[in-house]
Design an enzyme around this catalytic site. Structure first.
Site, PDB file in Angstrom:
ATOM      1  N   SER A 157       0.805  -1.212   0.000  1.00 63.19           N
ATOM      2  CA  SER A 157       0.000   0.000   0.000  1.00 63.19           C
ATOM      3  C   SER A 157       0.845   1.274   0.000  1.00 63.19           C
ATOM      4  O   SER A 157       1.666   1.475  -0.878  1.00 63.19           O
ATOM      5  CB  SER A 157      -0.962  -0.035   1.193  1.00 63.19           C
ATOM      6  OG  SER A 157      -1.833   1.044   1.124  1.00 63.19           O
TER       7      SER A 157
ATOM      8  N   ASP B  48      -2.380   6.532  -3.470  1.00 63.04           N
ATOM      9  CA  ASP B  48      -1.227   5.893  -2.823  1.00 63.04           C
ATOM     10  C   ASP B  48      -0.613   4.793  -3.678  1.00 63.04           C
ATOM     11  O   ASP B  48      -0.957   4.635  -4.854  1.00 63.04           O
ATOM     12  CB  ASP B  48      -1.653   5.327  -1.463  1.00 63.04           C
ATOM     13  CG  ASP B  48      -2.577   4.131  -1.620  1.00 63.04           C
ATOM     14  OD1 ASP B  48      -3.325   4.099  -2.614  1.00 63.04           O
ATOM     15  OD2 ASP B  48      -2.539   3.220  -0.767  1.00 63.04           O
TER      16      ASP B  48
ATOM     17  N   ASP C 280      -5.712   2.675  -3.708  1.00 60.17           N
ATOM     18  CA  ASP C 280      -7.008   2.633  -3.017  1.00 60.17           C
ATOM     19  C   ASP C 280      -7.241   3.845  -2.113  1.00 60.17           C
ATOM     20  O   ASP C 280      -8.366   4.119  -1.722  1.00 60.17           O
ATOM     21  CB  ASP C 280      -7.209   1.311  -2.254  1.00 60.17           C
ATOM     22  CG  ASP C 280      -6.102   0.998  -1.270  1.00 60.17           C
ATOM     23  OD1 ASP C 280      -5.178   1.828  -1.125  1.00 60.17           O
ATOM     24  OD2 ASP C 280      -6.159  -0.077  -0.643  1.00 60.17           O
TER      25      ASP C 280
HETATM   26  C1  G16 Z   1      -5.229  -0.386   5.342  1.00 63.23           C
HETATM   27  C2  G16 Z   1      -6.638  -0.862   5.507  1.00 63.23           C
HETATM   28  C3  G16 Z   1      -7.509   0.260   5.972  1.00 63.23           C
HETATM   29  C4  G16 Z   1      -6.943   0.886   7.233  1.00 63.23           C
HETATM   30  C5  G16 Z   1      -5.526   1.314   6.970  1.00 63.23           C
HETATM   31  C6  G16 Z   1      -4.828   1.824   8.205  1.00 63.23           C
HETATM   32  O1  G16 Z   1      -5.168   0.526   4.292  1.00 63.23           O
HETATM   33  O2  G16 Z   1      -7.156  -1.367   4.294  1.00 63.23           O
HETATM   34  O3  G16 Z   1      -8.781  -0.250   6.187  1.00 63.23           O
HETATM   35  O4  G16 Z   1      -7.704   1.962   7.640  1.00 63.23           O
HETATM   36  O5  G16 Z   1      -4.769   0.234   6.506  1.00 63.23           O
HETATM   37  O6  G16 Z   1      -4.729   0.778   9.104  1.00 63.23           O
HETATM   38  P1  G16 Z   1      -3.873   0.908  10.403  1.00 63.23           P
HETATM   39  O7  G16 Z   1      -4.418   2.092  11.134  1.00 63.23           O
HETATM   40  O8  G16 Z   1      -4.076  -0.395  11.112  1.00 63.23           O
HETATM   41  O9  G16 Z   1      -2.443   1.168   9.994  1.00 63.23           O
HETATM   42  P2  G16 Z   1      -4.108   0.353   3.146  1.00 63.23           P
HETATM   43  O10 G16 Z   1      -4.356   1.499   2.223  1.00 63.23           O
HETATM   44  O11 G16 Z   1      -2.779   0.412   3.845  1.00 63.23           O
HETATM   45  O12 G16 Z   1      -4.379  -0.984   2.563  1.00 63.23           O
END
Ligand code: G16
Length: 545
Positions: free
Chosen positions: A113, A278, A282
């Site tokens: 991500s 990003d 997404d």
């Molecule tokens: C992921 C999840 C999201 C979450 C984010 C932050 O996003 O898909 O649902 O809100 O991580 O998570 P955390 O606060 O646990 O770091 P992505 O864009 O990294 O896939």
């Protein structure tokens, strides 16, 4: 081509976090590490054998190697048809779109991500199920359990598939199709938004925008849709070529990391609209001239304007937001007379609600917004939604649109403070300390505020009754302001402490004030209660959004 059964041994720590398994590249480069995880997915998802699998990633370092491995393992595990993006490129929402469109049994996304890439950066893999969404916890747990006992994996010997050329080939008995990564996704976007109105906006000579793809996966998507289809001038998309190390930057669309875009929007002769996405496409950040739209406000605004967007004209079934996301969307839902669900952090928790038709829009404070058009959050979708709003509200700036929204609903003043790479034990201690205080905190007075309730967020899914606990410590005050403490589930080094701060401001004369200024008393309370500085060893957060 020979099918081989390669003996292996379990690796510890292959439990997927908030969004898949994320580790340093070097960890994934250990012999058998990736293979073990992938085999565990095949083992717990038997319907992949004989089915269609979608594979792609954000173009980061180690993607090409991992994709070839996965292709050979998929063939060895009986996958019938495999769709892979040209050059291995597929954004996360595009994978979701393809799974749904082609009735695939699932998809594997190679991405960490927004985490940095390159040989010293991060790598990741996540499995999406046949609804197109991130695997729910019961699946990710089953994968994890399987990784603990794995003894062998299946793989074909053979030469690499040429991912540079669109077209079909055969690997063992599996049909491989190298596809245009953009086409199906772009078609879906065109079915949802008023492309006619948006292209008029793009070409009316007064409107200018800038989209920062951050050297990551959305470059090809944004160029194809914004520049080629909607007629935005060349150069509207900056940093549009995906690079394995994202140009040495951190592909996280926020005020701290999308600095180039922020300075363009804050600069002289700034465009009217700015946006970024990003690593895997997404997330999104929305900016106006010298104006930042918080992701929580963006969700609320999108909900309030949905009736003017073709794909949503028939109304919204409901809205869902993650617990730490501000309550701005709840106010819109209340006015629309539709339900608003509060889920744990992680897009995977929205899947059941969307599948059951209970919600149309979902959003998270972590720069994620999306709808039931796919089962992932979708960066470009959010950008197009905003462009559709701007196209129907000609002559209104982003700042004006938000100001009008606040005037109608009041402002949920919001900020997140991140302390990154904190010593894991110290972070655990901070949380444990808060846990112990949960009984005694309610009723305590801090300046003008009194704590009404304190808990650790837990969730029961209204569709299948599954439960999830440990979602974050919430302190809710009598003036409806709120502090949430939570440890991130996506970091790869030490612990990241997230502090979410929210207060409600109904008074329009205070709406233009800076969020940090308005939240200052709450920030002070959060420090007093949790001793953040002492535990983290920091005087201030590393990132404020
Ligand atoms: C992921 C999840 C999201 C979450 C984010 C932050 O996003 O898909 O649902 O809100 O991580 O998570 P955390 O606060 O646990 O770091 P992505 O864009 O990294 O896939």
């Amino acid at each position: 081509m020979t099918l081989r059964l390669i003996p292996t041994h379990p690796f510890s720590g292959q439990r997927p976090g908030t969004s898949g398994l994320r580790k340093k590249v070097a960890v994934f480069q250990q012999p058998h590490y990736l293979e073990n995880f992938v085999q565990a997915v095949f083992d717990v998802q038997p319907k992949l054998a004989g089915g269609t699998l979608v594979v792609g990633g954000d173009g980061r370092y180690y993607n090409p190697t991992a994709i070839q491995t996965i292709l050979r393992m998929a063939a060895a595990n009986g996958v019938k048809r495999l769709l892979v993006g040209q050059h291995g490129i597929l954004s996360t929402p595009a994978v979701s779109c393809l799974i749904r469109k082609h009735s695939a049994a699932g998809g594997l996304v190679l991405s960490a991500s927004h985490n940095p890439g390159g040989p010293d950066g991060d790598f990741g893999i996540k499995f999406n199920t046949d609804n197109g969404g991130p695997a729910p916890e019961k699946v990710t747990e089953a994968v994890y359990v399987r990784t603990k006992t794995i003894e062998a994996y299946r793989i074909l010997d053979g030469i690499d598939v040429d991912l540079g050329i669109i077209g079909g080939s055969i690997l063992g008995t599996m049909a491989v199709e190298v596809i245009d990564p953009v086409a199906d996704y772009a078609e879906l976007m065109e079915s949802l938004f008023d492309f006619e109105a948006i292209s008029q906006l793009m070409q009316d000579g007064t409107f200018r925008m800038c989209f920062d793809a951050m050297h990551a996966v959305t470059g090809p998507y944004a160029r194809a849709i914004l520049e080629n289809r909607l007629g935005a001038p060349r150069g509207t998309v900056i940093n549009g070529i995906p690079k394995p190390d994202f140009g040495g930057a951190h592909p996280d669309p926020n005020l701290a990391h999308a600095q180039e875009l922020v300075s363009i929007l804050n600069g002289h002769d700034a465009p009217a609209f700015g946006a970024a996405s990003d690593g895997d496409g997404d997330r999104n950040m929305i900016l106006g001239q010298r104006f930042f739209v918080t992701p929580s406000d963006s969700l609320a605004l999108i909900a309030a304007h949905a009736h003017s967007v073709p794909g949503y004209r028939n109304g919204l079934a409901g809205i869902a937001r993650s617990m730490p996301t501000s309550g701005a969307a709840d106010r819109v839902a209340a006015q629309l007379g539709i339900p608003c669900f509060e889920t744990p952090t992680g897009w995977k928790f929205f899947g059941n609600l969307m599948d059951a038709g209970k919600v149309t829009l979902c959003g998270e404070e972590s720069f994620g917004t999306g709808s039931s058009h796919v089962r992932e959050k979708d960066g470009l979708w959010a950008v197009l939604f905003w462009l559709n709003i701007l196209a129907t509200q000609r002559n209104q700036s982003v700042a004006n649109i938000v100001a009008q929204h606040w005037q109608q609903f009041g402002r949920n003043v919001y900020s997140r403070h991140d302390y990154e790479g904190v010593d894991s034990n110290a972070a655990q201690d901070l949380m444990a300390n808060l846990h112990r205080a949960l009984q005694t905190l309610p009723g305590q007075q801090y300046g003008e505020r009194r704590i009404l309730c304190a808990d650790d967020f837990s969730y029961t899914d209204p569709v299948d009754g599954s439960t999830s606990s440990g979602g974050g410590i919430r302190l809710i005050f009598d003036d409806s302001s709120r502090i949430v403490y939570r440890l991130s589930g996506t970091g790869t080094e030490g612990a990241t402490l997230r502090l979410y701060l929210e207060s409600y401001e109904p008074d329009p004369t205070r709406h233009t004030a800076d969020a940090q200024f308005l939240l200052a008393p709450l920030i002070q309370i959060s420090e007093t209660i949790a001793d953040v500085r002492r535990y983290t060893g920091r005087d201030q957060p590393d990132v404020i959004t």
